[in-house]
Motif scaffolding. Structure first.
Motif, PDB file in Angstrom:
ATOM      1  N   GLY A  36       0.773  -1.235   0.000  1.00  0.00           N
ATOM      2  CA  GLY A  36       0.000   0.000   0.000  1.00  0.00           C
ATOM      3  C   GLY A  36       0.800   1.278   0.000  1.00  0.00           C
ATOM      4  N   SER A  37       2.131   1.172  -0.108  1.00  0.00           N
ATOM      5  CA  SER A  37       2.931   2.392  -0.050  1.00  0.00           C
ATOM      6  C   SER A  37       4.289   2.195  -0.709  1.00  0.00           C
ATOM      7  CB  SER A  37       3.142   2.823   1.406  1.00  0.00           C
ATOM      8  OG  SER A  37       3.990   1.913   2.077  1.00  0.00           O
ATOM      9  N   ALA A  38       4.930   3.328  -0.957  1.00  0.00           N
ATOM     10  CA  ALA A  38       6.306   3.323  -1.458  1.00  0.00           C
ATOM     11  C   ALA A  38       6.987   4.580  -0.935  1.00  0.00           C
ATOM     12  CB  ALA A  38       6.337   3.298  -2.987  1.00  0.00           C
ATOM     13  N   THR A  39       8.267   4.454  -0.626  1.00  0.00           N
ATOM     14  CA  THR A  39       9.037   5.583  -0.118  1.00  0.00           C
ATOM     15  C   THR A  39      10.254   5.797  -1.003  1.00  0.00           C
ATOM     16  OG1 THR A  39       8.361   5.074   2.147  1.00  0.00           O
ATOM     17  CG2 THR A  39      10.244   6.537   1.884  1.00  0.00           C
ATOM     18  N   PHE A  40      10.438   7.048  -1.417  1.00  0.00           N
ATOM     19  CA  PHE A  40      11.581   7.453  -2.219  1.00  0.00           C
ATOM     20  C   PHE A  40      12.388   8.463  -1.424  1.00  0.00           C
ATOM     21  CE2 PHE A  40       8.360   6.068  -5.139  1.00  0.00           C
ATOM     22  CZ  PHE A  40       9.059   5.361  -6.094  1.00  0.00           C
ATOM     23  N   LYS A  41      13.691   8.527  -1.687  1.00  0.00           N
ATOM     24  CA  LYS A  41      14.547   9.480  -0.987  1.00  0.00           C
ATOM     25  C   LYS A  41      15.208  10.420  -1.977  1.00  0.00           C
ATOM     26  CE  LYS A  41      17.773  10.101   2.675  1.00  0.00           C
ATOM     27  NZ  LYS A  41      18.576   9.601   3.710  1.00  0.00           N
ATOM     28  N   MET A  42      15.175  11.705  -1.623  1.00  0.00           N
ATOM     29  CA  MET A  42      15.856  12.761  -2.372  1.00  0.00           C
ATOM     30  C   MET A  42      16.733  13.486  -1.361  1.00  0.00           C
ATOM     31  SD  MET A  42      12.647  14.452  -4.453  1.00  0.00           S
ATOM     32  CE  MET A  42      13.646  15.841  -4.936  1.00  0.00           C
ATOM     33  N   GLU A  43      18.021  13.219  -1.345  1.00  0.00           N
ATOM     34  CA  GLU A  43      18.948  13.784  -0.365  1.00  0.00           C
ATOM     35  C   GLU A  43      18.361  13.633   1.041  1.00  0.00           C
ATOM     36  OE1 GLU A  43      20.497  17.599  -1.461  1.00  0.00           O
ATOM     37  OE2 GLU A  43      21.165  16.879  -3.408  1.00  0.00           O
ATOM     38  N   ASN A  44      17.942  14.718   1.690  1.00  0.00           N
ATOM     39  CA  ASN A  44      17.426  14.607   3.061  1.00  0.00           C
ATOM     40  C   ASN A  44      15.903  14.720   3.119  1.00  0.00           C
ATOM     41  OD1 ASN A  44      17.220  17.261   2.391  1.00  0.00           O
ATOM     42  ND2 ASN A  44      18.090  18.060   4.273  1.00  0.00           N
ATOM     43  N   GLN A  45      15.219  14.439   2.015  1.00  0.00           N
ATOM     44  CA  GLN A  45      13.760  14.537   1.920  1.00  0.00           C
ATOM     45  C   GLN A  45      13.188  13.207   1.451  1.00  0.00           C
ATOM     46  OE1 GLN A  45      11.598  17.386   2.111  1.00  0.00           O
ATOM     47  NE2 GLN A  45       9.848  16.187   1.531  1.00  0.00           N
ATOM     48  N   TYR A  46      12.091  12.794   2.050  1.00  0.00           N
ATOM     49  CA  TYR A  46      11.399  11.585   1.618  1.00  0.00           C
ATOM     50  C   TYR A  46      10.115  11.962   0.896  1.00  0.00           C
ATOM     51  CZ  TYR A  46      14.503   8.900   4.602  1.00  0.00           C
ATOM     52  OH  TYR A  46      15.609   8.321   5.167  1.00  0.00           O
ATOM     53  N   ILE A  47       9.808  11.222  -0.174  1.00  0.00           N
ATOM     54  CA  ILE A  47       8.537  11.322  -0.881  1.00  0.00           C
ATOM     55  C   ILE A  47       7.847   9.976  -0.668  1.00  0.00           C
ATOM     56  CG2 ILE A  47       7.388  11.606  -3.115  1.00  0.00           C
ATOM     57  CD1 ILE A  47       8.900  14.109  -2.365  1.00  0.00           C
ATOM     58  N   LEU A  48       6.692  10.006  -0.024  1.00  0.00           N
ATOM     59  CA  LEU A  48       5.930   8.786   0.228  1.00  0.00           C
ATOM     60  C   LEU A  48       4.695   8.763  -0.646  1.00  0.00           C
ATOM     61  CD1 LEU A  48       7.417   9.560   3.022  1.00  0.00           C
ATOM     62  CD2 LEU A  48       5.908   7.855   3.970  1.00  0.00           C
ATOM     63  N   LEU A  49       4.434   7.624  -1.243  1.00  0.00           N
ATOM     64  CA  LEU A  49       3.215   7.408  -2.011  1.00  0.00           C
ATOM     65  C   LEU A  49       2.330   6.474  -1.192  1.00  0.00           C
ATOM     66  CD1 LEU A  49       4.780   6.665  -5.533  1.00  0.00           C
ATOM     67  CD2 LEU A  49       4.141   8.887  -4.559  1.00  0.00           C
ATOM     68  N   LEU A  50       1.089   6.873  -0.964  1.00  0.00           N
ATOM     69  CA  LEU A  50       0.169   6.047  -0.190  1.00  0.00           C
ATOM     70  C   LEU A  50      -1.094   5.768  -0.995  1.00  0.00           C
ATOM     71  CD1 LEU A  50       0.083   7.543   3.438  1.00  0.00           C
ATOM     72  CD2 LEU A  50       1.285   5.514   2.646  1.00  0.00           C
TER      73      LEU A  50
END
Length: 130
Positions: A36-50
């Motif tokens: 049900g989710s995915a987490t991506f990392k951009m340097e010190n920021q996370y992008i979560l898809l829910l």
């Protein structure tokens, strides 16, 4: 009180298509994925898809249900080295742009596109004065 944003959470209807876009098209680093989710990392920021069901389970209860419908309500802006080159690269990968690169009066060159769910992204670079 608040000093930084650690993560941005995007509610997506089609998790698989969104994962493919963020991983393959935008080339973000996928650091976690489940049903049900995915987490991506951009340097010190996370992008979560829910996915909606995951968001509902995580964020609400019977007394306070969360509504995940509607169109984009915010814009994600990210700096790039060269807006025009990034624009051409993303266009060649099938990304749909709302606006091509344009120099703004406030000192940024910007272009805007949407992800498969309609979330709006801005790529930008500082315009150096000559």
């Amino acid at each position: 009180m608040f000093h930084k944003i650690d993560a941005t959470v995007l509610f997506v209807q089609d998790l698989s298509k969104s994962i493919e876009f963020y991983r393959d098209t935008l080339e973000l680093s996928l650091v976690f994925q489940d049903a049900g989710s995915a987490t991506f990392k951009m340097e010190n920021q996370y992008i979560l898809l829910l996915a909606p069901s995951t968001a509902t389970n995580l964020l609400s209860d019977e007394a306070n249900p969360v509504k995940i419908e509607g169109s984009a309500r915010f814009l994600l802006a990210t700096g790039v080295e060269n807006v025009d080159a990034t624009y051409e690269t993303l266009k060649s990968r099938g990304v749909t742009f709302l606006k091509p690169p344009i120099s703004q009066p406030w000192g940024l060159r910007t272009a805007h596109f949407t992800d498969p769910e309609g979330n709006i992204w801005e790529i930008n670079q500082s315009i150096e004065e000559n």
